[in-house]
Write a protein that holds these residues in place. Structure first.
Motif, PDB file in Angstrom:
ATOM      1  N   THR A   1       7.800 -16.096  11.938  1.00 59.42           N
ATOM      2  CA  THR A   1       8.224 -16.437  13.292  1.00 59.42           C
ATOM      3  C   THR A   1       7.266 -17.486  13.835  1.00 59.42           C
ATOM      4  O   THR A   1       6.308 -17.874  13.176  1.00 59.42           O
ATOM      5  N   ARG A   2       7.518 -17.964  15.041  1.00 60.97           N
ATOM      6  CA  ARG A   2       6.639 -18.930  15.678  1.00 60.97           C
ATOM      7  C   ARG A   2       6.441 -18.544  17.130  1.00 60.97           C
ATOM      8  O   ARG A   2       7.341 -17.997  17.769  1.00 60.97           O
ATOM      9  N   ALA A   3       5.273 -18.815  17.643  1.00 60.43           N
ATOM     10  CA  ALA A   3       4.946 -18.494  19.030  1.00 60.43           C
ATOM     11  C   ALA A   3       4.511 -19.775  19.722  1.00 60.43           C
ATOM     12  O   ALA A   3       3.559 -20.429  19.289  1.00 60.43           O
ATOM     13  N   GLU A   4       5.207 -20.137  20.778  1.00 60.15           N
ATOM     14  CA  GLU A   4       4.849 -21.329  21.530  1.00 60.15           C
ATOM     15  C   GLU A   4       3.585 -21.071  22.348  1.00 60.15           C
ATOM     16  O   GLU A   4       3.322 -19.956  22.794  1.00 60.15           O
ATOM     17  N   TYR A   5       2.812 -22.124  22.544  1.00 60.73           N
ATOM     18  CA  TYR A   5       1.603 -21.998  23.354  1.00 60.73           C
ATOM     19  C   TYR A   5       1.953 -21.725  24.810  1.00 60.73           C
ATOM     20  O   TYR A   5       2.856 -22.334  25.382  1.00 60.73           O
ATOM     21  N   LYS A   6       1.245 -20.774  25.402  1.00 61.82           N
ATOM     22  CA  LYS A   6       1.377 -20.475  26.825  1.00 61.82           C
ATOM     23  C   LYS A   6      -0.013 -20.468  27.445  1.00 61.82           C
ATOM     24  O   LYS A   6      -0.960 -19.969  26.839  1.00 61.82           O
ATOM     25  N   SER A   7      -0.111 -20.995  28.631  1.00 63.24           N
ATOM     26  CA  SER A   7      -1.423 -21.122  29.259  1.00 63.24           C
ATOM     27  C   SER A   7      -2.079 -19.768  29.494  1.00 63.24           C
ATOM     28  O   SER A   7      -3.302 -19.675  29.580  1.00 63.24           O
ATOM     29  N   LYS A   8      -1.285 -18.692  29.614  1.00 61.93           N
ATOM     30  CA  LYS A   8      -1.846 -17.373  29.887  1.00 61.93           C
ATOM     31  C   LYS A   8      -1.858 -16.473  28.651  1.00 61.93           C
ATOM     32  O   LYS A   8      -2.013 -15.269  28.771  1.00 61.93           O
ATOM     33  N   SER A   9      -1.681 -17.068  27.471  1.00 59.67           N
ATOM     34  CA  SER A   9      -1.592 -16.227  26.283  1.00 59.67           C
ATOM     35  C   SER A   9      -2.873 -15.457  26.020  1.00 59.67           C
ATOM     36  O   SER A   9      -2.847 -14.327  25.532  1.00 59.67           O
ATOM     37  N   ASN A  10      -4.033 -16.031  26.338  1.00 56.86           N
ATOM     38  CA  ASN A  10      -5.278 -15.305  26.090  1.00 56.86           C
ATOM     39  C   ASN A  10      -5.493 -14.171  27.083  1.00 56.86           C
ATOM     40  O   ASN A  10      -6.225 -13.230  26.806  1.00 56.86           O
ATOM     41  N   SER A  11      -4.886 -14.238  28.265  1.00 59.11           N
ATOM     42  CA  SER A  11      -4.941 -13.094  29.174  1.00 59.11           C
ATOM     43  C   SER A  11      -4.125 -11.938  28.613  1.00 59.11           C
ATOM     44  O   SER A  11      -4.485 -10.772  28.773  1.00 59.11           O
ATOM     45  N   GLY A  12      -3.029 -12.260  27.957  1.00 51.81           N
ATOM     46  CA  GLY A  12      -2.161 -11.218  27.413  1.00 51.81           C
ATOM     47  C   GLY A  12      -2.788 -10.420  26.298  1.00 51.81           C
ATOM     48  O   GLY A  12      -2.320  -9.315  25.993  1.00 51.81           O
ATOM     49  N   ILE A  13      -3.840 -10.949  25.656  1.00 49.52           N
ATOM     50  CA  ILE A  13      -4.471 -10.217  24.554  1.00 49.52           C
ATOM     51  C   ILE A  13      -5.773  -9.556  24.984  1.00 49.52           C
ATOM     52  O   ILE A  13      -6.497  -9.017  24.149  1.00 49.52           O
ATOM     53  N   GLU A  14      -6.078  -9.590  26.274  1.00 49.87           N
ATOM     54  CA  GLU A  14      -7.304  -8.951  26.740  1.00 49.87           C
ATOM     55  C   GLU A  14      -7.061  -7.476  27.029  1.00 49.87           C
ATOM     56  O   GLU A  14      -6.045  -7.100  27.606  1.00 49.87           O
ATOM     57  N   ILE A  15      -7.997  -6.650  26.631  1.00 51.52           N
ATOM     58  CA  ILE A  15      -7.953  -5.212  26.893  1.00 51.52           C
ATOM     59  C   ILE A  15      -9.298  -4.803  27.473  1.00 51.52           C
ATOM     60  O   ILE A  15     -10.328  -5.414  27.169  1.00 51.52           O
ATOM     61  N   PRO A  16      -9.324  -3.782  28.336  1.00 46.76           N
ATOM     62  CA  PRO A  16     -10.594  -3.383  28.952  1.00 46.76           C
ATOM     63  C   PRO A  16     -11.533  -2.741  27.940  1.00 46.76           C
ATOM     64  O   PRO A  16     -11.151  -1.868  27.172  1.00 46.76           O
ATOM     65  N   LEU A  17     -12.773  -3.203  27.947  1.00 41.83           N
ATOM     66  CA  LEU A  17     -13.784  -2.701  27.033  1.00 41.83           C
ATOM     67  C   LEU A  17     -15.032  -2.318  27.814  1.00 41.83           C
ATOM     68  O   LEU A  17     -15.365  -2.943  28.822  1.00 41.83           O
ATOM     69  N   ALA A  18     -15.717  -1.313  27.330  1.00 41.77           N
ATOM     70  CA  ALA A  18     -16.971  -0.889  27.955  1.00 41.77           C
ATOM     71  C   ALA A  18     -18.130  -1.623  27.315  1.00 41.77           C
ATOM     72  O   ALA A  18     -18.106  -1.962  26.126  1.00 41.77           O
ATOM     73  N   PHE A  19     -19.159  -1.927  28.101  1.00 42.28           N
ATOM     74  CA  PHE A  19     -20.394  -2.436  27.531  1.00 42.28           C
ATOM     75  C   PHE A  19     -20.977  -1.379  26.601  1.00 42.28           C
ATOM     76  O   PHE A  19     -20.768  -0.172  26.780  1.00 42.28           O
TER      77      PHE A  19
END
Length: 275
Positions: free
Chosen positions: A227-245
């Motif tokens: 498949t192919r995924a077009e670039y989106k300006s918010k794509s890196n926000s979509g892969i963020e998950i909350p992490l603890a220090f």
């Protein structure tokens, strides 16, 4: 306003983050969204700024910047008017797909709420994992990167162990999708090909068989899914998950510095091909 122990949830979130309970404070905001809706434009700018700060503290810098920018827009101010906006902005390094990056720069394995993930900010990818799976990754070279995932073996009805290997190729060198598919058809002995829509996204599914391999298990069979995924300006926000220090055992005051992050090459990254 939602209360707990006579304390408003937004204020409770600030208290928790101030007490170094970052994840708890972040999820207080998420609880508000789950009750009152996730339309961020409906919330006061001060609340959004608090939420953006919470995102910084759980290592979600892209999301934090977007929320800070929305809060500034609602105040009719520049995002730079908020000093905290500069904190996540400083940690980003632009990736260039013409360069070579090591696997440590491209991939990271993380744990969040007892769930495991394989993430690449350069490629804009987040893959769920199981703790018992074996994972190997490669860097980015000539616009391509690989990761190999070996899940737990399946047990057949005859009690035989069947091994499975998942190889995922990421291609960001602006190769056409038709050429990418042709390359895969020339690589694997394809016996059937079809298209399938999954979640409004189209995939090309190629089934291959090689009866000469693994004859003790009835031959090699598998799927090549592209498949192919077009670039989106918010794509890196979509892969963020909350992490603890990381927990620190020593007592006393500690300062945390956000690590540098690569981000996608906005000038050249038009689409990513997956196979």
């Amino acid at each position: 306003m939602l209360y707990e122990n006579n304390i408003p949830r937004p204020f409770r979130a600030r208290l928790l983050i101030g007490a170094a309970k970052m994840l708890e404070g972040y999820y207080q905001h998420k609880l508000v969204f789950s009750i009152y809706g996730d339309n961020l434009n409906a919330y006061p700018a001060d609340f959004l700024s608090d939420y953006a700060y919470a995102c910084i503290m759980v290592l979600m810098p892209n999301t934090s910047m977007e929320i800070f920018e929305l809060a500034a827009k609602n105040r009719m101010l520049s995002p730079r008017s908020n000093g905290l906006h500069a904190s996540p902005a400083k940690v980003f390094k632009d990736a260039d797909v013409r360069n070579t990056y090591t696997y440590q720069e491209v991939w990271e394995i993380m744990q969040s709420n007892n769930n495991y993930y394989l993430r690449s900010r350069i490629l804009g990818s987040l893959l769920p994992l199981v703790s018992t799976w074996n994972v190997q990754t490669a860097g980015l070279n000539s616009g391509r990167s690989l990761c190999v995932i070996v899940p737990d073996p399946l047990i057949s009805k005859n009690n035989n162990s069947i091994g499975i290997t998942i190889m995922i190729e990421f291609n960001v060198n602006n190769q056409s999708y038709d050429d990418f598919l042709k390359e895969k058809r020339n690589t694997f002995p394809i016996v059937e090909q079809t298209k399938r829509i999954i979640g409004s996204h189209e995939y090309d599914i190629m089934i291959f068989e090689d009866m000469e391999k693994y004859q003790n298990m009835g031959g090699a069979r598998g799927y090549c899914i592209a498949t192919r995924a077009e670039y989106k300006s918010k794509s890196n926000s979509g892969i963020e998950i909350p992490l603890a220090f990381n927990d620190i055992l020593e007592e006393g005051l500690h300062y945390y510095k956000l690590s540098d992050f690569f981000q996608q090459d906005k000038s050249r990254y038009k689409h990513c091909l997956f196979g």
